[in-house]
Design a protein around this motif. Structure first.
Motif, PDB file in Angstrom:
ATOM      1  N   UNK A  44     100.504 -80.826  40.463  1.00  0.00           N
ATOM      2  CA  UNK A  44      99.965 -81.518  41.627  1.00  0.00           C
ATOM      3  C   UNK A  44      99.814 -80.529  42.781  1.00  0.00           C
ATOM      4  N   UNK A  45      98.615 -80.478  43.345  1.00  0.00           N
ATOM      5  CA  UNK A  45      98.373 -79.621  44.501  1.00  0.00           C
ATOM      6  C   UNK A  45      98.989 -80.257  45.739  1.00  0.00           C
ATOM      7  N   UNK A  46      99.523 -79.463  46.662  1.00  0.00           N
ATOM      8  CA  UNK A  46     100.065 -80.042  47.891  1.00  0.00           C
ATOM      9  C   UNK A  46      98.951 -80.625  48.752  1.00  0.00           C
ATOM     10  N   UNK A  47      99.275 -81.684  49.444  1.00  0.00           N
ATOM     11  CA  UNK A  47      98.306 -82.355  50.303  1.00  0.00           C
ATOM     12  C   UNK A  47      98.376 -81.744  51.699  1.00  0.00           C
ATOM     13  N   UNK A  48      97.214 -81.428  52.257  1.00  0.00           N
ATOM     14  CA  UNK A  48      97.175 -80.846  53.596  1.00  0.00           C
ATOM     15  C   UNK A  48      97.107 -81.957  54.634  1.00  0.00           C
ATOM     16  N   UNK A  49      97.837 -81.769  55.711  1.00  0.00           N
ATOM     17  CA  UNK A  49      97.865 -82.740  56.801  1.00  0.00           C
ATOM     18  C   UNK A  49      97.708 -81.987  58.114  1.00  0.00           C
ATOM     19  N   UNK A  50      97.158 -82.658  59.083  1.00  0.00           N
ATOM     20  CA  UNK A  50      97.031 -82.118  60.430  1.00  0.00           C
ATOM     21  C   UNK A  50      97.919 -82.955  61.336  1.00  0.00           C
ATOM     22  N   UNK A  51      98.790 -82.291  62.069  1.00  0.00           N
ATOM     23  CA  UNK A  51      99.684 -82.983  62.996  1.00  0.00           C
ATOM     24  C   UNK A  51      99.321 -82.589  64.407  1.00  0.00           C
ATOM     25  N   UNK A  52      99.236 -83.575  65.273  1.00  0.00           N
ATOM     26  CA  UNK A  52      98.900 -83.335  66.668  1.00  0.00           C
ATOM     27  C   UNK A  52     100.020 -83.889  67.529  1.00  0.00           C
ATOM     28  N   UNK A  53     100.509 -83.078  68.454  1.00  0.00           N
ATOM     29  CA  UNK A  53     101.553 -83.528  69.368  1.00  0.00           C
ATOM     30  C   UNK A  53     101.091 -83.250  70.793  1.00  0.00           C
ATOM     31  N   UNK A  54     101.069 -84.274  71.611  1.00  0.00           N
ATOM     32  CA  UNK A  54     100.726 -84.103  73.023  1.00  0.00           C
ATOM     33  C   UNK A  54     101.996 -83.622  73.713  1.00  0.00           C
ATOM     34  N   UNK A  55     101.942 -82.422  74.263  1.00  0.00           N
ATOM     35  CA  UNK A  55     103.159 -81.807  74.794  1.00  0.00           C
ATOM     36  C   UNK A  55     103.656 -82.461  76.072  1.00  0.00           C
ATOM     37  N   UNK A  56     102.766 -82.851  76.951  1.00  0.00           N
ATOM     38  CA  UNK A  56     103.181 -83.494  78.203  1.00  0.00           C
ATOM     39  C   UNK A  56     102.333 -84.744  78.434  1.00  0.00           C
ATOM     40  N   UNK A  57     102.623 -85.828  77.695  1.00  0.00           N
ATOM     41  CA  UNK A  57     101.784 -87.014  77.776  1.00  0.00           C
ATOM     42  C   UNK A  57     101.784 -87.678  79.155  1.00  0.00           C
ATOM     43  N   UNK A  58     102.896 -87.647  79.862  1.00  0.00           N
ATOM     44  CA  UNK A  58     102.950 -88.273  81.185  1.00  0.00           C
ATOM     45  C   UNK A  58     102.068 -87.491  82.160  1.00  0.00           C
TER      46      UNK A  58
END
Length: 109
Positions: A44-58
């Motif tokens: 099984x090939x690994x599944x690629x994912x994109x993660x996004x984090x807003x560093x300063x949402x306020x």
């Protein structure tokens, strides 16, 4: 007194031997289980994912919204959720314009 010490030593030796035997059996069982899982996922090939984090949402909310400037300091969790929802909406719109199908969700960690 000597007989009591010999008996206690014998019991401790027997218990230690039993514990060592149980540990060896557990290690064998664990190794067998890991080998089964390794065989199942080997091709099984690994599944690629994109993660996004807003560093300063306020800070983003205060910059982008007049009403957020008023409530951001009092309700930071709610404002953060709204920022993530808005970012997700904007990314979805951009992907739709480019005809790229995506699956998006917000995860809490």
């Amino acid at each position: 007194m000597v007989y009591l010490a010999i008996a206690a030593f014998s019991v401790l030796t027997l218990v230690s031997g039993m514990l060592c035997w149980a540990l060896v059996q557990q290690r064998k069982a664990l190794a067998a289980a890991l080998e089964l899982n390794a065989d199942r996922f080997r091709d099984v090939e690994p599944e690629m994912m994109l993660t996004l984090k807003v560093l300063e949402p306020v800070v983003v909310a205060k910059r982008e919204s007049r009403s957020a400037r008023v409530v951001a300091d009092r309700l930071p969790v709610m404002v953060t959720k709204m920022v993530y929802q808005r970012v997700m909406q904007e990314v979805a719109e951009e992907m739709a314009q480019r005809d790229i199908q995506v699956e998006m969700k917000i995860e809490y960690r």
